[in-house]
Enzyme design. Structure first.
Site, short mmCIF file in Angstrom:
data_model
loop_
_atom_site.label_atom_id
_atom_site.label_comp_id
_atom_site.label_asym_id
_atom_site.label_seq_id
_atom_site.Cartn_x
_atom_site.Cartn_y
_atom_site.Cartn_z
N HIS A 1 45.05 -3.25 12.75
CA HIS A 1 44.43 -3.17 11.43
C HIS A 1 42.96 -2.80 11.54
O HIS A 1 42.06 -3.57 11.20
CB HIS A 1 44.65 -4.47 10.67
N TYR B 1 55.11 -6.02 3.86
CA TYR B 1 54.77 -7.35 4.39
C TYR B 1 55.47 -8.46 3.61
O TYR B 1 54.97 -9.57 3.50
CB TYR B 1 53.25 -7.57 4.43
N HIS C 1 47.02 -6.40 19.53
CA HIS C 1 48.14 -5.54 19.95
C HIS C 1 47.78 -4.67 21.16
O HIS C 1 48.35 -3.61 21.35
CB HIS C 1 48.62 -4.65 18.79
N ASP D 1 50.21 0.45 7.47
CA ASP D 1 50.10 -1.01 7.35
C ASP D 1 49.54 -1.41 5.99
O ASP D 1 48.61 -2.20 5.91
CB ASP D 1 49.22 -1.56 8.48
FE LIG Z 1 52.60 -3.62 12.77
#
Ligand SMILES: [Fe+2]
Ligand SMILES: *[C@@H]1O[C@H](CO)[C@@H](O)[C@H](O)[C@H]1NC(C)=O
Ligand SMILES: *[C@@H]1O[C@H](CO)[C@@H](O)[C@H](O)[C@H]1NC(C)=O
Ligand SMILES: *[C@@H]1O[C@H](CO)[C@@H](O)[C@H](O)[C@H]1NC(C)=O
Ligand SMILES: *[C@@H]1O[C@H](CO)[C@@H](O)[C@H](O)[C@H]1NC(C)=O
Ligand SMILES: *[C@@H]1O[C@H](CO)[C@@H](O)[C@H](O)[C@H]1NC(C)=O
Ligand SMILES: *[C@@H]1O[C@H](CO)[C@@H](O)[C@H](O)[C@H]1NC(C)=O
Length: 474
Positions: free
Chosen positions: A365, A207, A336, A175
């Site tokens: 994250h 991103y 999540h 990420d």
């Molecule tokens: Fe993701």
């Protein structure tokens, strides 16, 4: 969600069953509150900000049609091949890679391909991919891309020949994005005294989808940002949700379009039929890459591939069995939470049966490491749905803390579940350092610390060769 695992009980018709399960959960919560460590480290929660377009890390190499965004990945199943990828902006130019080993100096040339794509009103540069094959193991090679007056030279070192006691060091990044924090994570990885030789990247790259119309210019800037590492050592790619770029509102209905054009992987070498799931061998490791965002139910291509794949792993040849995926199965962060649940229900049985050593995921994250646990006894009616200690089960590590624009996930579930050994909302990277067939040293490094500081660590004992309880060695 809520179709599988724990929640399926509540969708069963019997209200009594629901009560029993709810009671069970409450009891579990009481029993489970002696979980692992939630780090007391307090990070200043400043917002992650993307580096502006004119940042040094995004600078365009000088010269007409200069190759940029150069990156490499493994190009075959065993590590004798390398895929070299790069972009030229002005014209297609040459698809060839010139390469020579440090010792021989005799230059060879490999021919690649060039692709382009359009995304809404963005038109890509000329994206080149060239697979170099039949390299010698454990050898430093120089390579050159570009043509005319504008060529650029890089180097890489091929891995040692596949074998059970070959030491090898993998870096773990997830990420990443392109913020100032992303740059810190990459810098810390580069300057970590335990030098990683290959990055296992657990998904969510640029991103670019955070920008209006998924401004693909941010895919280009990301390619330039990571070049300083990815041109010199392979990054092994996993697809995350930010690779989907699925945006019907602007007519973009082909998932993974920018990602698949820009990042090639050697999926055919493992008889996979799509670039989202595949495997490689590298030194003493067998690495299986899975896709959280491709169909994984029974009879799907990914399911059938994985079913055939596990029996092929020979632990006498590659003792270390590592799985990469984007969405974690054992995550105790509210962000999540349970998104990996349906895939866990499909595949966890195999992970235990085939004694996977470690599963690396991203998406959340923050950082988290699990105990060795499994949760595979449940059968819809028996109510047995609590994770239990299981020495055949992998350790699950969430390493989605690369530092992207969405910031840290610092809202954890309470109490910390028993399966969660260590969790902390800080940016960082990890290193998995294989010593021999029985031992590997794992460490996680947060960006606030010095380059050599280990914020979390564990001696791994191999599940096939030395299946002792290693979870308390942290
Ligand atoms: Fe993701
Ligand atoms: C794409 O469209 C957006 C919105 O109309 C505009 O702001 C942007 O400049 C356009 N980009 C290109 C490359 O035409
Ligand atoms: C990114 O990190 C590198 C290496 O530490 C440094 O040279 C560079 O100036 C940084 N760039 C930005 C925009 O932070
Ligand atoms: C892929 O399939 C071919 C043909 O069945 C087989 O020879 C080969 O060993 C397979 N490769 C891998 C890595 O499974
Ligand atoms: C970009 O990310 C930020 C932080 O998560 C979010 O607030 C913003 O809505 C996102 N923008 C777009 C266009 O997705
Ligand atoms: C943390 O997550 C829980 C569960 O999603 C939510 O109810 C709560 O509002 C969140 N807390 C904060 C401070 O965001
Ligand atoms: C494997 O590595 C571990 C850790 O470095 C070491 O203690 C052990 O003796 C090694 N095993 C063999 C057979 O060399």
């Amino acid at each position: 969600m809520g179709v599988l695992g724990l929640s399926s009980s509540s969708s069963s018709s019997s209200a009594g069953m629901v009560l029993v399960v709810v009671l069970g959960l409450l009891l579990n919560a009481a029993v489970l509150c002696n979980g692992g460590i939630t780090s007391a480290f307090v990070r200043v929660l400043e917002k992650s900000v993307d580096m502006p377009l004119n940042s040094d890390v995004f600078s365009i190499p000088p010269g007409y049609n200069a190759p940029q965004q150069v990156h490499i990945t493994q190009g075959d199943h065993v590590g004798k091949g390398v895929i070299v990828s790069w972009v030229t902006m002005d014209e297609p130019g040459s698809n060839a890679v010139l390469y020579w080993s440090e010792n021989s100096k005799q230059k060879k040339s490999a021919e690649g391909i060039v692709v382009t794509y359009k995304y809404y009103n963005y038109t890509s540069g000329y994206i080149h991919h060239c697979t170099i094959k039949n390299l010698k193991f454990n050898t430093k090679y120089y390579y050159e891309v570009g043509m005319g007056h504008t060529t650029r030279q890089f180097w890489f070192i091929t891995p040692p020949e596949v074998g059970p006691d070959v030491p090898y060091t993998f870096g773990l990044i997830g990420d990443l994005g392109q913020t100032y924090d992303s740059n810190k994570t990459l810098t810390h990885y580069e300057l970590n005294p335990t030098k990683g030789k290959t990055v296992l990247f657990v998904g969510d790259l640029s991103y670019a989808d955070n920008y209006s119309f998924h401004d693909n210019v941010r895919w280009d800037t990301w390619g330039r940002f990571i070049e300083r590492s990815a041109a010199y050592q392979p990054w092994i790619w996993t697809a995350g949700n930010h690779e989907l770029d699925f945006e019907p509102s602007i007519g973009e209905t082909k998932p993974f379009k920018p990602y698949t054009h820009r990042y090639h992987v050697p999926f055919r070498a493992s008889n996979s039929t799509a670039p989202f799931w595949y495997s490689i061998k590298r030194a003493s490791a067998y690495i299986i890459v899975l896709s959280s965002y491709s169909a994984y139910g029974k009879y799907t291509p990914q399911y059938r591939w994985l079913e055939a794949e596990f029996p092929k792993v020979n632990r006498n040849e590659t003792p270390w069995l590592i799985v990469l995926m984007h969405s974690p199965w054992y995550n105790s962060n509210n962000y999540h939470y349970k998104e990996g649940e349906s895939m866990r229900v499909m595949y966890e049985q195999w992970f235990v049966q085939y004694k996977v050593d470690v599963v690396f995921a991203g998406h959340v994250h923050a950082y988290e490491r699990s105990e060795r646990v499994s949760n595979i006894a449940y059968n819809i009616v028996n109510g047995v749905c609590t994770p239990v200690n299981d020495l055949s089960a992998p350790v699950y590590i969430t390493i989605g803390d690369g530092g992207n624009i969405e910031g840290l996930a610092n809202n954890m579930t309470l109490p910390q579940p028993k399966y969660s050994a260590y969790r902390e909302a800080s940016f960082g990277h990890a290193v998995f350092d294989i010593k021999n067939r029985t031992h590997a040293y794992y460490s996680w490094h947060r960006n606030q610390d010095g380059y050599a500081v280990e914020a979390d660590s564990l001696w791994f004992s191999n599940r096939y060769w030395d299946p002792v309880d290693d979870s308390k060695s942290a």
